[in-house]
Design a protein around this motif. Structure first.
Motif, PDB file in Angstrom:
ATOM      1  N   ASP A 292       2.872   9.613  -5.929  1.00 21.53           N
ATOM      2  CA  ASP A 292       2.289   8.389  -6.476  1.00 21.53           C
ATOM      3  C   ASP A 292       1.749   7.480  -5.370  1.00 21.53           C
ATOM      4  O   ASP A 292       2.254   6.379  -5.175  1.00 21.53           O
ATOM      5  CB  ASP A 292       3.299   7.609  -7.327  1.00 21.53           C
ATOM      6  N   PRO A 293       0.747   7.896  -4.584  1.00 21.29           N
ATOM      7  CA  PRO A 293       0.187   7.028  -3.543  1.00 21.29           C
ATOM      8  C   PRO A 293      -0.212   5.671  -4.113  1.00 21.29           C
ATOM      9  O   PRO A 293      -0.926   5.586  -5.109  1.00 21.29           O
ATOM     10  CB  PRO A 293      -1.038   7.816  -3.063  1.00 21.29           C
ATOM     11  N   THR A 294       0.240   4.608  -3.447  1.00 27.66           N
ATOM     12  CA  THR A 294       0.161   3.267  -4.011  1.00 27.66           C
ATOM     13  C   THR A 294      -0.173   2.256  -2.923  1.00 27.66           C
ATOM     14  O   THR A 294       0.284   2.393  -1.790  1.00 27.66           O
ATOM     15  CB  THR A 294       1.517   2.895  -4.659  1.00 27.66           C
ATOM     16  N   PHE A 295      -0.957   1.235  -3.266  1.00 24.18           N
ATOM     17  CA  PHE A 295      -1.270   0.143  -2.357  1.00 24.18           C
ATOM     18  C   PHE A 295      -0.392  -1.062  -2.696  1.00 24.18           C
ATOM     19  O   PHE A 295      -0.369  -1.514  -3.841  1.00 24.18           O
ATOM     20  CB  PHE A 295      -2.727  -0.288  -2.517  1.00 24.18           C
ATOM     21  N   GLY A 296       0.303  -1.606  -1.714  1.00 24.16           N
ATOM     22  CA  GLY A 296       1.019  -2.866  -1.891  1.00 24.16           C
ATOM     23  C   GLY A 296       0.093  -4.025  -1.563  1.00 24.16           C
ATOM     24  O   GLY A 296      -0.577  -4.015  -0.520  1.00 24.16           O
ATOM     25  N   THR A 497      -7.315 -11.092  -1.780  1.00 23.20           N
ATOM     26  CA  THR A 497      -6.103 -10.284  -1.876  1.00 23.20           C
ATOM     27  C   THR A 497      -5.794  -9.779  -0.478  1.00 23.20           C
ATOM     28  O   THR A 497      -6.706  -9.592   0.331  1.00 23.20           O
ATOM     29  CB  THR A 497      -6.326  -9.091  -2.831  1.00 23.20           C
ATOM     30  N   ILE A 498      -4.516  -9.557  -0.188  1.00 22.92           N
ATOM     31  CA  ILE A 498      -4.128  -8.996   1.109  1.00 22.92           C
ATOM     32  C   ILE A 498      -3.342  -7.721   0.866  1.00 22.92           C
ATOM     33  O   ILE A 498      -2.345  -7.710   0.131  1.00 22.92           O
ATOM     34  CB  ILE A 498      -3.298 -10.000   1.921  1.00 22.92           C
ATOM     35  N   LYS A 499      -3.808  -6.655   1.479  1.00 21.02           N
ATOM     36  CA  LYS A 499      -3.128  -5.362   1.394  1.00 21.02           C
ATOM     37  C   LYS A 499      -2.082  -5.293   2.491  1.00 21.02           C
ATOM     38  O   LYS A 499      -2.386  -5.540   3.661  1.00 21.02           O
ATOM     39  CB  LYS A 499      -4.166  -4.248   1.546  1.00 21.02           C
ATOM     40  N   TYR A 500      -0.819  -4.933   2.132  1.00 16.29           N
ATOM     41  CA  TYR A 500       0.168  -4.854   3.194  1.00 16.29           C
ATOM     42  C   TYR A 500       0.571  -3.437   3.548  1.00 16.29           C
ATOM     43  O   TYR A 500       1.129  -3.212   4.614  1.00 16.29           O
ATOM     44  CB  TYR A 500       1.396  -5.724   2.905  1.00 16.29           C
ATOM     45  N   ALA A 501       0.329  -2.441   2.735  1.00 19.06           N
ATOM     46  CA  ALA A 501       0.637  -1.058   3.120  1.00 19.06           C
ATOM     47  C   ALA A 501       0.186  -0.099   2.037  1.00 19.06           C
ATOM     48  O   ALA A 501      -0.040  -0.489   0.888  1.00 19.06           O
ATOM     49  CB  ALA A 501       2.128  -0.874   3.377  1.00 19.06           C
ATOM     50  N   GLU A 502       0.067   1.185   2.415  1.00 19.02           N
ATOM     51  CA  GLU A 502       0.003   2.285   1.458  1.00 19.02           C
ATOM     52  C   GLU A 502       1.366   2.946   1.494  1.00 19.02           C
ATOM     53  O   GLU A 502       1.934   3.144   2.568  1.00 19.02           O
ATOM     54  CB  GLU A 502      -1.061   3.298   1.874  1.00 19.02           C
ATOM     55  N   PHE A 503       1.896   3.292   0.325  1.00 24.18           N
ATOM     56  CA  PHE A 503       3.236   3.888   0.335  1.00 24.18           C
ATOM     57  C   PHE A 503       3.379   4.935  -0.758  1.00 24.18           C
ATOM     58  O   PHE A 503       2.572   5.024  -1.685  1.00 24.18           O
ATOM     59  CB  PHE A 503       4.314   2.811   0.184  1.00 24.18           C
ATOM     60  N   LEU A 504       4.426   5.742  -0.617  1.00 24.51           N
ATOM     61  CA  LEU A 504       4.781   6.769  -1.587  1.00 24.51           C
ATOM     62  C   LEU A 504       6.061   6.377  -2.292  1.00 24.51           C
ATOM     63  O   LEU A 504       6.973   5.818  -1.679  1.00 24.51           O
ATOM     64  CB  LEU A 504       4.992   8.118  -0.878  1.00 24.51           C
ATOM     65  N   ARG A 505       6.133   6.670  -3.568  1.00 16.53           N
ATOM     66  CA  ARG A 505       7.367   6.423  -4.323  1.00 16.53           C
ATOM     67  C   ARG A 505       8.289   7.637  -4.211  1.00 16.53           C
ATOM     68  O   ARG A 505       7.840   8.778  -4.089  1.00 16.53           O
ATOM     69  CB  ARG A 505       7.039   6.145  -5.788  1.00 16.53           C
TER      70      ARG A 505
END
Length: 531
Positions: A292-296, A497-505
């Motif tokens: 589930d690649p996701t942008f915070g 908007t500010i992106k703080y990371a890409e992450f995996l669940r």
């Protein structure tokens, strides 16, 4: 970022386009009036799959929310005309084919024949027209891209969509599962009230047998489901109900989900705390998944309050150490990647360096100067957050401390997720909020970038709007990338908007579960349970 079972960038090759309760009483939702017997001899027999899920969906009406919980929990039930494969290319689902006119303004879909709804009725063009018209009225993507479109039933198996301007991304947007353009019976739509539809009838491999708000969902195999013959690929291709029953239990306490997957109480447990990864690796009988690649992201409210001022928004960006925020949020760098772009590096059609110099470049003196230029005078800055998702709350704590260092008077307001979604619709009561998004194959489709989407944050930027419109009409990918680079540069100057990371669940299953997969969130068809 390292990888556990599913590679983030392996999944992200052309990424495309991230909770309103129902009655607490148990309801029979399938509306099944048919007398069809359940198929016998299907793989899985009478098995039940038990899933521990982390959140209560705000609604089970997929047209009404962008919430991930709704998206994931309705996927077994509803389908659209088209669906995305793992390369984020639209493939046939309820439509068997489509054509686009030479001027790009008309799309004609041919429907598959003899497709049954869960109530035994047969899908036809009138159901599609009613569904798409409702989706356009209620969804942010529908409003932003199809508000002037005309939807018509040409005959019982043909639907046309006529646009006022060409949109090269139109079919991709119809395939987007977030607040997706799913098809439901016309009668269901006619009976819907202001709070949403009253019965959940789709065409998917499972029908929703029972929904107890805040507690559980029970799905039963739909005997009349007609799978495609093409191999399963992302959300497209062959879907099969290989267990008779799926029981999803809403388990908001992460420690309970962790304990339940260890004991075998649950067959699958989703969105486990990353802190538990090393511990669970030492437990026999468990399979581990990172997917589930996701942008915070943090949304800034541009409709009211402090962040109507661009210099104040720029001061926030100059205050933030993204490395520290990401480490505090996710711990191990096996689960996150710090990347300035609205595209990932493997998206060669979209990745660019625009704005990189402003991202993850904390400069406290610059932030203080911008804050002074904005006229900020110590007003309270309300940061909405929920504890339900650790990646939201942990990021908010880190951001709060960094903003206070440059002089922002930040106040965290903590809500349950459903309430937060309601509160953030009122621009007068908040300034910042944390949320997450599936990564986008067409990154200009993030709803927070386009004013016509009317998404909370309420961006108003004519240049960004015109660039997005230009991307839709671009005659070549080279020209689309040039426009997108301009868009990303303006994004880092305007700072909506500010992106703080890409992450995996992080998810886990018992090792007798086979076929558990995920794409735009988890999905539960094609899953078997070995005895």
């Amino acid at each position: 970022m390292k990888f556990i079972k599913f590679s983030l960038f392996g999944l992200m090759i052309l990424m495309l386009i991230g909770l309103l309760g129902c009655s607490e009483e148990s309801q029979d939702q399938n509306g099944d009036n048919s007398e069809t017997e359940e198929n016998e001899g299907t793989p899985g027999g009478n098995q039940e799959l038990t899933v521990a899920y982390d959140a209560t969906p705000p609604t089970m009406d997929p047209h009404m929310t962008t919430a991930l919980a709704t998206l994931e929990l309705i996927k077994p039930v509803y389908e659209g005309l088209v669906a995305l494969d793992t390369k984020y290319v639209p493939q046939p689902m309820l439509a068997e084919s489509w054509t686009v006119s030479e001027d790009g303004k008309e799309i004609v879909f041919q429907l598959r024949e003899d497709i049954k709804f869960h109530n035994g009725e047969t899908l036809d063009a009138e159901d599609v027209v009613a569904s798409l018209e409702r989706w356009i009225e209620l969804s942010v993507l529908g409003k932003g891209n199809f508000s002037d479109a005309t939807i018509e039933a040409v005959d019982p198996h043909t639907v046309s969509i006529t646009l006022t301007e060409p949109n090269a991304l139109a079919v991709v947007i119809l395939a987007n599962p977030t607040q997706g353009a799913v098809i439901m019976p016309k009668e269901t739509i006619e009976n819907a009230g202001a709070d949403g539809i009253e019965e959940y009838i789709g065409t998917g491999p499972y029908k929703l047998e029972e929904y107890i708000d805040g507690q559980s969902l029970t799905y039963k195999k739909f005997a009349d489901y007609q799978p495609l013959e093409e191999p399963a690929d992302g959300l497209s291709g062959k879907k099969e109900a290989l267990v008779e029953t799926i029981k999803v239990e809403i388990v908001t306490d992460p420690s309970t989900r962790v304990a339940g997957i260890q004991t075998g109480q649950y067959d699958i447990a989703v969105k486990l705390p990353i802190d538990n990864y090393e511990t669970l690796q030492n437990v026999d009988g468990i399979e581990h998944y990172a997917k589930d690649p996701t942008f915070g992201t943090m949304i800034l409210n541009q409709a009211d309050g402090v962040f109507q001022d661009q210099a104040a928004r720029q001061a926030v960006l100059a205050s933030l150490d993204i490395d520290d925020i990401s480490k505090a949020t996710f711990g191990s760098d096996e689960f996150y990647e710090v990347n300035h772009s609205l595209a990932v590096e493997s998206q060669v059609d979209w990745y660019n360096e625009a704005g990189q110099e402003k991202y993850n470049a904390p400069d406290l003196e610059k932030a203080k100067q911008l804050l002074e230029e904005s006229g900020y005078n110590g007003e309270e800055v309300v940061l909405l957050v929920t504890r339900l998702y650790s990646e939201h709350y942990n990021a908010a704590i880190a951001i709060e401390q960094q903003l206070k260092e440059v002089g922002f008077n930040v106040k965290l307001e903590v809500y349950d997720w459903t309430t937060l979604l309601e509160v953030r619709n009122d621009p007068t009561v908040w300034d910042l909020t944390i949320t997450t998004w599936p990564a986008e194959a067409i990154p200009s489709n993030f709803v927070f970038l386009y004013s016509k989407n009317e998404y909370p944050g309420w961006i108003q930027n004519e240049l960004m709007d015109s660039l997005i419109d230009g991307i839709k009409e671009a005659p070549s990918q080279e020209e689309a990338l040039e426009l997108f680079s301009e868009l990303q540069a303006e994004f880092y100057d305007y700072v909506p908007t500010i992106k703080y990371a890409e992450f995996l669940r992080y998810h886990a299953s018992r090792d007798n579960i086979k076929g558990f997969d995920g794409f735009y969130g988890i999905h539960l068809w094609n899953v078997t349970k070995e005895e």
